[in-house]
Write a protein that holds these residues in place. Structure first.
Motif, mmCIF file in Angstrom:
data_model
loop_
_atom_site.group_PDB
_atom_site.id
_atom_site.type_symbol
_atom_site.label_atom_id
_atom_site.label_comp_id
_atom_site.label_asym_id
_atom_site.label_seq_id
_atom_site.Cartn_x
_atom_site.Cartn_y
_atom_site.Cartn_z
ATOM 1 N N PHE A 161 58.739 45.652 31.126
ATOM 2 C CA PHE A 161 59.233 45.990 33.235
ATOM 3 C C PHE A 161 58.973 44.919 33.838
ATOM 4 N N TYR A 162 57.418 44.895 33.979
ATOM 5 C CA TYR A 162 56.874 44.330 35.089
ATOM 6 C C TYR A 162 56.663 43.503 34.338
ATOM 7 N N GLU A 163 57.276 42.670 33.060
ATOM 8 C CA GLU A 163 56.590 41.182 32.918
ATOM 9 C C GLU A 163 58.045 40.156 33.215
ATOM 10 N N SER A 164 59.266 41.437 33.006
ATOM 11 C CA SER A 164 60.806 40.637 33.094
ATOM 12 C C SER A 164 60.328 40.532 34.486
ATOM 13 N N GLY A 165 59.979 41.337 35.094
ATOM 14 C CA GLY A 165 59.888 41.706 37.095
ATOM 15 C C GLY A 165 58.610 40.456 37.203
ATOM 16 N N LEU A 166 58.329 39.773 36.833
ATOM 17 C CA LEU A 166 57.327 38.717 36.978
ATOM 18 C C LEU A 166 57.950 37.997 37.472
ATOM 19 N N GLY A 167 58.954 36.744 36.955
ATOM 20 C CA GLY A 167 59.886 35.828 37.422
ATOM 21 C C GLY A 167 59.466 34.190 37.553
ATOM 22 N N THR A 168 59.584 33.355 38.022
ATOM 23 C CA THR A 168 58.929 32.212 38.072
ATOM 24 C C THR A 168 57.954 31.709 39.130
ATOM 25 N N GLU A 169 58.354 32.692 40.463
ATOM 26 C CA GLU A 169 57.441 32.918 41.644
ATOM 27 C C GLU A 169 55.862 33.179 40.983
ATOM 28 N N ARG A 170 55.979 34.894 40.323
ATOM 29 C CA ARG A 170 54.489 35.119 40.014
ATOM 30 C C ARG A 170 53.826 35.230 40.914
ATOM 31 N N THR A 171 54.838 36.063 42.087
ATOM 32 C CA THR A 171 53.725 36.672 43.672
ATOM 33 C C THR A 171 52.830 37.627 43.480
ATOM 34 N N SER A 172 51.571 37.633 44.376
ATOM 35 C CA SER A 172 50.501 38.117 44.376
ATOM 36 C C SER A 172 50.853 39.657 43.574
ATOM 37 N N GLY A 173 51.962 40.630 44.869
ATOM 38 C CA GLY A 173 52.329 41.988 44.061
ATOM 39 C C GLY A 173 52.712 41.971 42.891
ATOM 40 N N ARG A 174 53.400 40.906 42.001
ATOM 41 C CA ARG A 174 53.488 41.282 40.581
ATOM 42 C C ARG A 174 52.410 41.370 39.844
ATOM 43 N N LEU A 175 51.825 40.185 40.197
ATOM 44 C CA LEU A 175 51.182 40.306 39.105
ATOM 45 C C LEU A 175 49.616 41.069 39.401
ATOM 46 N N SER A 176 49.917 41.482 40.329
ATOM 47 C CA SER A 176 48.297 42.849 40.585
ATOM 48 C C SER A 176 49.266 44.118 39.451
ATOM 49 N N ARG A 177 50.437 44.185 39.883
ATOM 50 C CA ARG A 177 50.681 44.992 38.990
ATOM 51 C C ARG A 177 51.589 44.789 37.854
ATOM 52 N N LEU A 178 50.821 44.240 37.268
ATOM 53 C CA LEU A 178 51.196 43.131 35.783
ATOM 54 C C LEU A 178 49.863 43.892 35.336
ATOM 55 N N ALA A 179 48.589 43.006 35.585
ATOM 56 C CA ALA A 179 47.021 42.972 35.542
ATOM 57 C C ALA A 179 46.609 45.067 35.168
ATOM 58 N N ILE A 180 47.136 45.432 36.252
ATOM 59 C CA ILE A 180 46.836 47.146 36.388
ATOM 60 C C ILE A 180 47.655 47.559 34.848
ATOM 61 N N ALA A 181 48.905 47.337 34.451
ATOM 62 C CA ALA A 181 49.250 47.977 33.200
ATOM 63 C C ALA A 181 48.849 47.719 32.371
ATOM 64 N N HIS A 182 48.159 46.706 32.118
ATOM 65 C CA HIS A 182 47.823 46.112 30.532
ATOM 66 C C HIS A 182 46.108 46.338 30.893
ATOM 67 N N HIS A 183 45.398 46.591 32.111
ATOM 68 C CA HIS A 183 44.323 47.671 31.847
ATOM 69 C C HIS A 183 44.280 48.631 31.578
ATOM 70 N N VAL A 184 45.348 49.476 32.400
ATOM 71 C CA VAL A 184 46.363 50.931 31.617
ATOM 72 C C VAL A 184 46.310 51.198 30.203
ATOM 73 N N MET A 185 46.830 50.215 29.927
ATOM 74 C CA MET A 185 47.337 49.937 28.590
ATOM 75 C C MET A 185 45.480 49.455 26.748
ATOM 76 N N GLY A 186 45.056 49.051 27.899
ATOM 77 C CA GLY A 186 43.242 48.499 27.298
ATOM 78 C C GLY A 186 42.996 50.366 27.306
ATOM 79 N N GLN A 187 43.255 50.912 28.421
ATOM 80 C CA GLN A 187 42.967 52.420 28.319
ATOM 81 C C GLN A 187 42.482 53.576 27.587
ATOM 82 N N ILE A 188 44.050 53.425 26.842
ATOM 83 C CA ILE A 188 45.074 54.365 26.272
ATOM 84 C C ILE A 188 44.671 53.894 24.685
ATOM 85 N N ALA A 189 44.795 52.335 24.436
ATOM 86 C CA ALA A 189 44.128 52.363 23.335
ATOM 87 C C ALA A 189 43.111 52.601 23.041
ATOM 88 N N ASP A 190 42.234 52.276 24.228
ATOM 89 C CA ASP A 190 40.489 52.643 24.077
ATOM 90 C C ASP A 190 40.210 53.929 23.493
#
Length: 785
Positions: A700-729
């Motif tokens: 969902f985060y990646e499909s909502g990123l779009g071509t503009e790559r606004t700071s808000g959308r980039l921030s949410r995607l970065a946090i989501a990758h961090h959370v995914m890394g924690q769960i995988a750990d």
């Protein structure tokens, strides 16, 4: 001392006796052979009536009562205010030491109510606590004394009974009518909330020193939905002269019962003379013996009194042509006099003018027809077709294309030298509608807020054209444009100061609204109020949220009666509860906020059922469920409710995305809900489920990123990758965890290079770097060549 059963029997006889002609009362009473004890009590009641010792609701000081307890709940009883037909009212002071608060506490006489009435009293006390209106004394709390007597804790009103106030101050007619209309509005509000007061009397209306009317003593009110029994309708209290015939006869009561009492109240306040035919007609209609012959609602009575005061035709009067003409002349005396003097001259000139006009008009008619056809097509595409497509899955992009094409036509027509002010207004409305589809926050949209902002600014500039500024029809559109712009400024730009300035301009225009606003004005006020609430939320101001939520509900008092029961009215009531829940969350009052969130949830679900998937309703329902999840998470035993709210939010968002598939904000919202779910599953040790759910969140985060790559959308995607890394750990999948830690670091570096790394993600950066260091230390080393 006489028993409570004897006292109840005396009260029941007393009620029936009031409906018996004076000359027949002794004979009627003798035929019933009451016991000496009951007869003694009955005589005390009759004596008290003649001595004018009846206070709120008809209570009698001549009757013995048990002394009150020293304290009830959080309140100490400090004195007697008055006695009522069902008990006594005492002054209470909050005794917990946290803050000062004076209340009125009404204690029902022991044994006066049957078990069935006590049960209903307790049930309806909860309903009455919801009645929040400036002219209704609030009900705060209730319970039962140690002796078993029910009691209620009410707002203490420092005022005089209406009849006493009228006698003491002798107010002029305009003031009396104003007070009556306020009382009428309070009763109408209670009726709309399915509450019948049943005892609207001068003693139950208090006037404060500031001249504000407060309706009190809902002690014998009834829920309209409640299935009544004969004993319900024979509740032991009414005031002579104000009770409707069906009330006296112990028959079914309805809102018409309150209309009757209001009619009697109006007659007591403004006594009509022989020449006051219209006022007499209003009173007679309100107090008709048959409920079906009265005004259908208190609102209808209110509107007829307003018509009387403004010189418009009164519906209670026979609608003859002569009467209507007389009312018109009364409102426009000079215009009608001038018209009579010039009509003959105009007749002669008109014949010549019409002949010349017909020739010119025929030459223009064909061109005008083509112009109107294009205009009608554009309006149909922008407003009608767009609205009909908004509930069809997968039409978001198509709707945007239709709106853009229609706007192209309208803008071109508006630039035409022949464009009328009406056409320019239509084009401005089109820009506002297009902006909302594109990216006005707090509602479903395509996420293109920059283009939405441009269109709103264009609309505002058009509406400030001198040709339009004086038009009453343009003002509501300008309010809609300014409030939409405020939402963009507050949410997308993060500039609540600029948003406040836009709302201040809108409020200045709202002050020009007519006294009986049309739908466009009412919708404009709704938009304005919602924008106020959104900005108060962003500014973390719970007190202002509470005030504005009350104002949002109070605005409905100016609506026509038919619309106060509409979907729009229910939606605003649901929004008011949602924002009250937000205020509770901001105060860390999780219990209080959750009560409001549950109430909003019920209303949004009811609206959802009736609206067949309206995206606006679904959007609000999802946000309320998200808020309910947050409130439940603050309670030690809130896990089950957390799961229920989260599941409902997620399911509602999935329904919305089926309709608004290109809404970037919805995609982020859906990602948030799945991320919350994934973290909850990980905490429970259900790592495989958590990883699968977080993968959906990332999609969902990646499909909502779009071509503009606004700071808000980039921030949410970065946090989501961090959370995914924690769960995988946590799941022991270190290789997978390191992939996501690296992706989080890449996005953080991109934001840092743009100087847009702020807030929570900036604080998170050291954790992401530490995770990458762990990944590097545990990576297998390659053998030297």
């Amino acid at each position: 001392m006489t028993s409570a059963a004897d006292e109840r029997a005396a009260l029941e006889l007393f009620e029936s006796l009031l409906d018996v002609p004076e000359a027949d009362r002794e004979r009627w009473l003798a035929a019933r052979s009451p016991s000496p004890e009951v007869l003694s009590r009955l005589e005390a009641l009759r004596a008290a009536i003649f001595q004018s010792e009846i206070a709120t609701g008809g209570a009698l000081s001549a009757l013995d009562e048990e002394p009150p307890p020293e304290r009830l709940g959080a309140y100490a009883i400090v004195g007697l205010i008055g006695r009522g037909g069902m008990g006594s009212v005492y002054l209470g002071q909050r005794a917990t030491g946290d803050f000062a608060h004076a209340v009125a506490i009404k204690i029902i006489k022991p044994g006066l109510l049957s078990d069935a009435l006590i049960e209903r009293f307790q049930h309806e006390r909860q309903i009455l606590a919801r009645l929040t209106h400036p002219n209704i004394a609030r009900l705060y709390d209730g319970g039962a004394t140690a002796a078993g007597s029910p009691y209620i804790v009410m707002e203490y009103v420092d005022g005089r009974p209406l009849d006493q106030w009228v006698g003491d101050t002798a107010p002029e007619a305009a003031v009396r009518f104003r007070i009556f209309l306020d009382i009428c509005g309070a009763v109408a509000f209670a009726n709309r909330n399915l509450i019948v007061h049943r005892d609207v009397t001068p003693g139950n209306v208090l006037i404060t020193p500031e001249g504000v009317a407060k309706l009190i003593d809902f002690g014998i009110s009834r829920n309209v939905d409640h299935q009544t029994t004969p004993s319900d309708n024979a509740a032991p209290s009414h005031t002579p002269g104000f009770a409707a015939p069906e009330r006296l006869a112990g028959l079914e009561v309805s809102t018409a019962t309150d209309v009757f009492s209001l009619g009697r109240l109006l007659e007591a306040m403004v006594r009509p003379g022989p020449a006051d035919r219209e006022l007499r007609a209003i009173i007679d209609k309100a107090t008709a013996p048959r409920p079906d012959d009265r005004y259908a609602t208190a609102d209808a009575l209110h509107d007829d009194v307003v018509a009387l005061r403004s010189g418009r035709p009164v519906k209670a009067m026979p609608s003859s042509g002569t009467y209507l003409l007389r009312k018109f002349i009364g409102r426009h005396p000079f215009a009608t006099a001038g018209a009579a003097g010039t009509v003959l001259l105009l007749s002669a000139g008109l014949a010549v003018t019409l002949t010349a006009y017909a020739v010119a008009e025929q030459a223009r008619r064909a061109e005008a027809a083509r112009f109107d056809e294009v205009r009608s097509l554009a309006s149909f595409m922008l407003f009608d077709l767009n609205a009909s497509m908004d509930r069809i899955a997968g039409t978001t992009a198509a709707r945007a294309a239709v709106a853009r094409r229609a706007q192209h036509y309208l803008a071109a027509l508006a630039r035409s030298p022949e464009a009328s002010p009406d056409l320019k207004l239509e084009a401005a409305k089109g820009f506002v509608a297009l902006a909302r589809t594109q990216g006005v926050p707090a509602q479903p949209n395509l996420g293109d807020t920059p283009q939405a902002k441009t269109n709103l600014e264009t609309a505002i500039a058009m509406l400030r054209d001198p040709q339009l500024t004086a038009s009453p029809n343009a003002r509501p559109v300008l309010i809609e444009a300014l409030t939409s712009l405020a939402l963009v400024q507050a949410h997308a730009d993060g500039d609540t100061s600029a948003a406040g300035q836009s709302l201040a301009k809108a409020e200045q225009i709202l002050a020009l609204a007519p006294r009986s606003p049309e739908r466009a004005w009412r919708e404009a006020r709704r938009s304005f109020r919602r924008a106020q609430l959104e900005i108060a939320t962003l500014e973390n101001d719970p007190d202002r949220l509470d005030r504005l939520a009350l104002a949002l509900e109070g605005d409905q008092t100016g609506w026509p009666p038919s619309e106060r029961r509409s979907q729009a009215a229910m939606l605003d009531q649901a929004y008011a509860d949602y924002y009250r829940a937000s205020a509770g969350y901001l105060r860390d009052d999780f219990n209080g906020g959750l009560v409001a969130a549950r109430r909003a949830d019920r209303r949004f679900k009811q609206l959802d059922t009736g609206s067949r998937g309206d995206p606006v309703v679904l959007y609000a329902r999802a946000w309320n469920a998200y808020l309910g999840y947050g409130l439940a998470s603050g309670l030690p035993d809130g896990e089950a409710e957390m799961d229920r709210f989260r599941s409902d939010a997620q399911a509602t968002l999935d329904r919305l995305l089926a309709i608004e598939s290109d809404d970037a904000a919805l995609k982020s919202f859906a990602g948030n809900m799945r991320q919350i779910h994934a973290q909850a599953m990980s905490l429970k040790g259900r790592h495989a489920e958590a990883l699968a759910i977080q993968a959906e969140a990332l999609d969902f985060y990646e499909s909502g990123l779009g071509t503009e790559r606004t700071s808000g959308r980039l921030s949410r995607l970065a946090i989501a990758h961090h959370v995914m890394g924690q769960i995988a750990d946590e799941a022991g999948q270190q290789g997978r965890a390191c992939v996501h830690h690296r992706q989080a670091k890449t996005l953080i570096d991109e934001l840092a290079a743009r100087r847009e790394l702020i807030g929570y993600l900036a604080d998170l950066s050291p954790d992401v770097a530490a995770n990458l260091a762990t990944c590097a230390a545990s990576a297998p080393r390659r053998p030297p060549p």
